[in-house]
Design a protein around this motif. Structure first.
Motif, mmCIF file in Angstrom:
data_model
loop_
_atom_site.group_PDB
_atom_site.id
_atom_site.type_symbol
_atom_site.label_atom_id
_atom_site.label_comp_id
_atom_site.label_asym_id
_atom_site.label_seq_id
_atom_site.Cartn_x
_atom_site.Cartn_y
_atom_site.Cartn_z
ATOM 1 N N LEU A 199 -4.883 -4.726 -6.483
ATOM 2 C CA LEU A 199 -6.093 -4.334 -5.297
ATOM 3 C C LEU A 199 -6.632 -3.167 -6.767
ATOM 4 C CD1 LEU A 199 -6.133 -4.808 -1.754
ATOM 5 C CD2 LEU A 199 -6.430 -6.344 -3.626
ATOM 6 N N GLU B 197 -4.462 5.080 4.914
ATOM 7 C CA GLU B 197 -3.910 4.795 6.712
ATOM 8 C C GLU B 197 -2.775 3.747 6.963
ATOM 9 O OE1 GLU B 197 -6.377 3.856 10.117
ATOM 10 O OE2 GLU B 197 -5.887 1.752 8.958
ATOM 11 N N ALA B 198 -2.872 3.050 5.239
ATOM 12 C CA ALA B 198 -1.605 1.973 5.545
ATOM 13 C C ALA B 198 -0.125 2.175 4.353
ATOM 14 C CB ALA B 198 -2.688 0.506 4.475
ATOM 15 N N PHE C 207 1.497 -1.315 0.457
ATOM 16 C CA PHE C 207 -0.070 -0.117 0.385
ATOM 17 C C PHE C 207 0.834 1.372 -0.311
ATOM 18 C CE2 PHE C 207 -3.928 -1.849 0.515
ATOM 19 C CZ PHE C 207 -3.943 -3.093 0.879
ATOM 20 N N THR D 86 -7.996 7.056 -1.517
ATOM 21 C CA THR D 86 -9.324 7.184 -1.146
ATOM 22 C C THR D 86 -9.776 5.927 -0.044
ATOM 23 O OG1 THR D 86 -10.936 8.075 -2.386
ATOM 24 C CG2 THR D 86 -9.377 9.421 -2.202
ATOM 25 N N LEU D 87 -10.115 4.807 -1.285
ATOM 26 C CA LEU D 87 -9.939 3.294 -0.621
ATOM 27 C C LEU D 87 -10.072 3.432 0.925
ATOM 28 C CD1 LEU D 87 -9.956 1.407 -3.650
ATOM 29 C CD2 LEU D 87 -11.578 2.765 -2.883
ATOM 30 N N ALA D 88 -11.176 3.012 1.850
ATOM 31 C CA ALA D 88 -10.844 3.184 2.914
ATOM 32 C C ALA D 88 -10.315 2.036 3.621
ATOM 33 C CB ALA D 88 -12.674 2.138 3.832
ATOM 34 N N GLY D 89 -8.898 2.627 4.027
ATOM 35 C CA GLY D 89 -7.716 1.975 4.801
ATOM 36 C C GLY D 89 -5.713 2.523 4.191
ATOM 37 N N HIS D 90 -6.612 2.386 2.867
ATOM 38 C CA HIS D 90 -5.146 2.624 2.096
ATOM 39 C C HIS D 90 -4.411 3.915 2.394
ATOM 40 C CE1 HIS D 90 -7.275 -0.632 -1.695
ATOM 41 N NE2 HIS D 90 -7.685 -0.306 -0.289
#
Lengths: 396, 93
Positions: free
Chosen positions: B32, B80-81, B8, B74-78
């Motif tokens: 992904l 942050e990762a 990521f 902007t995908l959830a958690g990306h």
């Protein structure tokens, strides 16, 4: 799997399992699981010593998902509904849909720990796999459904594509889930009366996590699951342990859980602030969330037929299934003329709340093209409206 | 200006350029799906590639003025990762 004869339910009974049966079954099941784990653990470990072992590059989904059984959308595999035609009540593990936000991690059950901690517990600690298995077990039959199931139909209805995996109706499965009530674990860590939010967190490389309110966490059928349809929980479905949060959106059923935070104050994650919220001008944001957060799944129905398929003409028995996160389905109607007229479908046993009901309807099928519709009503009076408002991430 | 997405991270993680029109050429080398979003220092989105499938390369153009920009998925958690990169636009001296 044979149909499960469930104990009688009163309309308000949401539980759906028999304790005496499972405590007896639980012992033999645990012995069976331990035998299985010897093999499973070795396979999962792969020679690496860390609790989460990953090869490079790793496949996104580990189990086979052949195109005759699944629609493959990258890390997500959608069940083809025709696979369930004339099958029993439960979806076999090999046909169960897979929804991964990232790839399936390989977890060593020997070194796995479930850490339970946070301001809402007085005695935080970590549990081993054996400790979880040794707690009193229960089995329940419930659905797990992705919040975005049906998302592709927003584009059909509005000419506008909602963000996310374009599922048809196959992101749903019903299985028998065996595990220990989350309440049992929370009591052992000294749950405080002031605890408010409970957030399970996965061991995947995104650490997918989403809070649930304490009341839902303490429900009798909110489980830490380690077996699925009588077999050890498969890796793609959350090995070694996952959450089961009955009736709620799929993401609440966190897979590969490694940590649970219990808090006296509200908890947030990207999965209840940026996603799994309703985004559209009529929905007001509630900061830090971009919109109202999703909780209980709404109602849906599906035919056990291929999408855009062909069947021979003649008198037929059409079969399908309907489900609701709010409770048991009480009525299903089918239309062969795009919703102008509806006729009742016959419901088949068993009919387990927050699982699904199978139904059937006779149809004298004349040659031609048809749009088949089914709509269900649950015991709370919820129905399936003809349309729902568009929202950007394509939920409900 | 080329960016590569993987799980990521963005490569490069930090880059500088001059003010003016920029063509972003973004490749998804991961497994992904990702999103490419450029936002200015106020958090306003300048340009986006909303769907970046694995193996694909997409291009978008934008005009940037001097200052810092953030590139993120902007995908959830990306983000942050780790899927955050910095673009610094340097005005001519």
């Amino acid at each position: 799997m044979p149909d499960r004869g469930e104990t009688e339910h009163s309309p308000g009974d949401q539980t759906g399992w028999g304790d005496t049966e499972t405590s007896q079954g639980g012992l033999s099941r645990r012995g069976f699981l331990r035998t299985l784990l010897g093999g499973v653990g070795a396979t999962c470990l792969g020679g690496l010593g860390s609790p989460v072992a990953r090869a490079q590059p790793a496949p996104l989904v580990l189990k086979p998902t052949p195109p005759e059984f699944f629609y493959n959308h990258g890390s997500n595999s959608e069940m083809r509904w025709e696979v369930m035609a004339n099958r029993g009540y439960l979806v076999p593990n090999e046909f169960f849909f897979v929804r991964n936000h990232t790839r399936t991690p390989r977890v060593d059950p020997g070194t796995w720990r479930l850490r339970v901690e946070g301001s809402g517990v007085g005695r935080p600690r970590a549990f081993t796999y054996d400790e979880i298995l040794n707690m009193p077990a229960v089995s329940v039959i419930r659905f797990i459904e992705c919040a975005g199931n049906g998302r592709s139909f927003f584009e059909v209805a509005y000419g506008r594509r909602a963000q996310g995996t374009q599922w048809k109706l196959g992101a749903i499965g019903v299985a028998e889930w065996t595990g220990v009530p989350l309440r049992e674990v929370l009591e052992r860590v000294g749950l405080k009366r002031t605890a408010r939010d409970v957030m399970p967190e996965g061991l995947d490389d995104l650490r997918v996590r989403r809070p649930i309110p304490i009341e839902k966490a303490l429900a009798e059928d909110t489980l830490l699951v380690y077996a699925m349809n009588g077999d050890v929980l498969p890796p793609d479905h959350g090995f070694p342990v996952r959450l089961l949060v009955p009736g709620w959106i799929g993401v609440a059923n966190i897979k590969w859980v490694g940590r649970i935070e219990v808090s006296e104050t509200p908890l947030y994650s990207p999965w209840n602030t940026e996603s799994y919220v309703l985004i559209e001008p009529e929905y007001r944001p509630s900061p830090p969330a971009l919109g109202p957060t999703l909780t209980v799944q709404n109602l849906k129905s599906a035919f056990e037929l291929p999408w855009d398929g062909e069947i021979p003409a003649g008198r037929r028995l059409l079969r399908g299934r309907s489900w609701s996160g709010h409770g048991r389905i009480v009525r299903v109607e089918v239309s062969f003329d795009r919703g102008i007229s509806w006729q009742p479908a016959q419901l088949r046993d068993p009919n387990i709340p927050q699982a699904w009901v199978r139904w059937e309807v006779e149809w004298d099928a004349r040659p031609g093209q048809y749009s088949l519709r089914a709509r269900a009503t649950d015991e709370r009076g919820n129905g399936q409206p003809a349309s729902v408002p568009f929202n950007e991430q394509g939920y409900l | 200006m080329a960016f590569t997405a993987s799980e990521f991270r963005w490569d490069p993680g930090e880059v500088a350029t001059r003010p003016g029109p920029v063509t972003f050429r973004v490749t998804n080398a991961g497994q992904l799906e990702h999103v490419f979003l450029v936002q200015d220092s106020t958090g306003r989105a300048i340009v986006t590639i909303p769907v970046l499938l694995p193996g694909r390369t997409e291009e978008v153009m934008a005009t940037v003025s001097s200052g810092p920009y953030t590139i993120l998925c902007t995908l959830a958690g990306h983000a942050e990762a780790g899927m955050i990169a910095r673009l610094i636009v340097l005005a001519a001296p």
